[in-house]
Design an enzyme around this catalytic site. Structure first.
Site, PDB file in Angstrom:
ATOM      1  N   SER A  53     -75.394-103.849  -8.612  1.00 51.01           N
ATOM      2  CA  SER A  53     -74.932-103.502 -10.034  1.00 51.01           C
ATOM      3  C   SER A  53     -75.121-104.578 -11.026  1.00 51.01           C
ATOM      4  CB  SER A  53     -73.320-103.067 -10.260  1.00 51.01           C
ATOM      5  OG  SER A  53     -72.339-104.368 -10.161  1.00 51.01           O
ATOM      6  N   LYS A 119     -69.292-107.688 -14.018  1.00 53.87           N
ATOM      7  CA  LYS A 119     -70.168-107.298 -14.849  1.00 53.87           C
ATOM      8  C   LYS A 119     -70.426-107.965 -15.881  1.00 53.87           C
ATOM      9  CE  LYS A 119     -69.408-103.054 -12.510  1.00 53.87           C
ATOM     10  NZ  LYS A 119     -70.412-102.578 -11.633  1.00 53.87           N
TER      11      LYS A 119
END
Length: 255
Positions: A53, A119
């Site tokens: 990700s 993230k």
């Protein structure tokens, strides 16, 4: 008649020296473990990247150092605990056994990332985050972001339209590999782990943020600093205090 005094047996010098050396070694090891545990708890620790990700900023298997002393900012790469229902099997990391977990806790092994995500922090409390403008760019407080330095090649800033205001005590996060990231956007219709309004699960509580990733330290050929991209330096402050509840619209911003 005079008795001959009984001679007292002395311990061999080498045995006494060996015992002292053993005690000193044990104290050093215990002290090192204590110091390492304290550093892990309050200063920083290492994590293993479990998913795609954050490509190409971070690759699967990269070891990153996460520091816990400074406050996080827009643009930081942050590690955080699962806010509730975010983690799939592919992102949960492989949980070690009891021995491996012990060495994780004392800081001698990198954290396997079980129960954590990583993230990029896009929106702070009170920020308005929207996608996309007429040129297809992500906007924060009305300022378009130039994400070319970190966005995965070929990915759009977002495949879905949205406009949100980040609530107090929370942040809005997105992966750099947007097409492979189950980030804040994906959960804009989800309720939190304890119920609540739709979208509550999309925003990460600040008290679940472990810290900001500052270095890729392994593999050796990937050694690099993780810095805030320049585009975030031009983002203005939020225009109003953060609301208690998020504002969420799954429509594009005015062009």
């Amino acid at each position: 008649m005079t008795e001959t005094p009984t001679a007292t047996k002395e311990k061999p010098a080498h045995r006494s020296g060996l015992a002292a050396a053993t005690r000193e070694f044990v104290l050093i090891v215990v002290g090192a473990l204590i110091v390492s545990s304290i550093l892990r708890a309050f200063v920083g620790q290492m994590f293993i990247i479990p998913s795609e990700s954050m490509q190409n900023t971070l690759l699967v298997g990269d070891r990153v150092v996460v520091e816990k002393l400074t406050d996080v900012e827009r643009g930081d790469v942050v590690v955080f605990e699962d806010p509730g229902g975010w983690l799939g099997q592919e992102e949960s990391g492989q949980k070690r056994g009891s021995v491996g977990r012990f060495f994780e806790v004392v800081g001698l092994l990198p954290d396997s990332s079980h129960g954590h995500l990583i993230k990029r922090l896009i929106g702070m409390p009170g920020d308005k985050v929207a996608c996309c403008d007429a040129k297809g760019r992500l906007m924060v407080n009305g300022k378009p972001l130039d994400e070319t330095s970190y966005l995965y090649p070929g990915d759009a800033p977002s495949a879905m339209d949205f406009q949100v205001t980040v609530p107090a005590g929370h942040v809005f996060v997105m992966g750099d590999h947007r097409s492979e990231s189950g980030d804040s956007r994906v959960h804009l219709s989800d309720t939190g782990p304890n119920g609540g309004s739709p979208g509550d699960a999309a925003f990460v509580p600040l008290d679940k943020v472990t810290g900001r990733a500052i270095l890729v330290v392994w593999p050796a050929n990937r050694f690099d600093k993780l810095e805030i991209p320049d585009t975030f330096k031009d983002v203005p402050a939020a225009a109003a205090p953060p609301p208690d509840k998020p504002s969420i619209s799954l429509t594009p911003p005015p062009k």
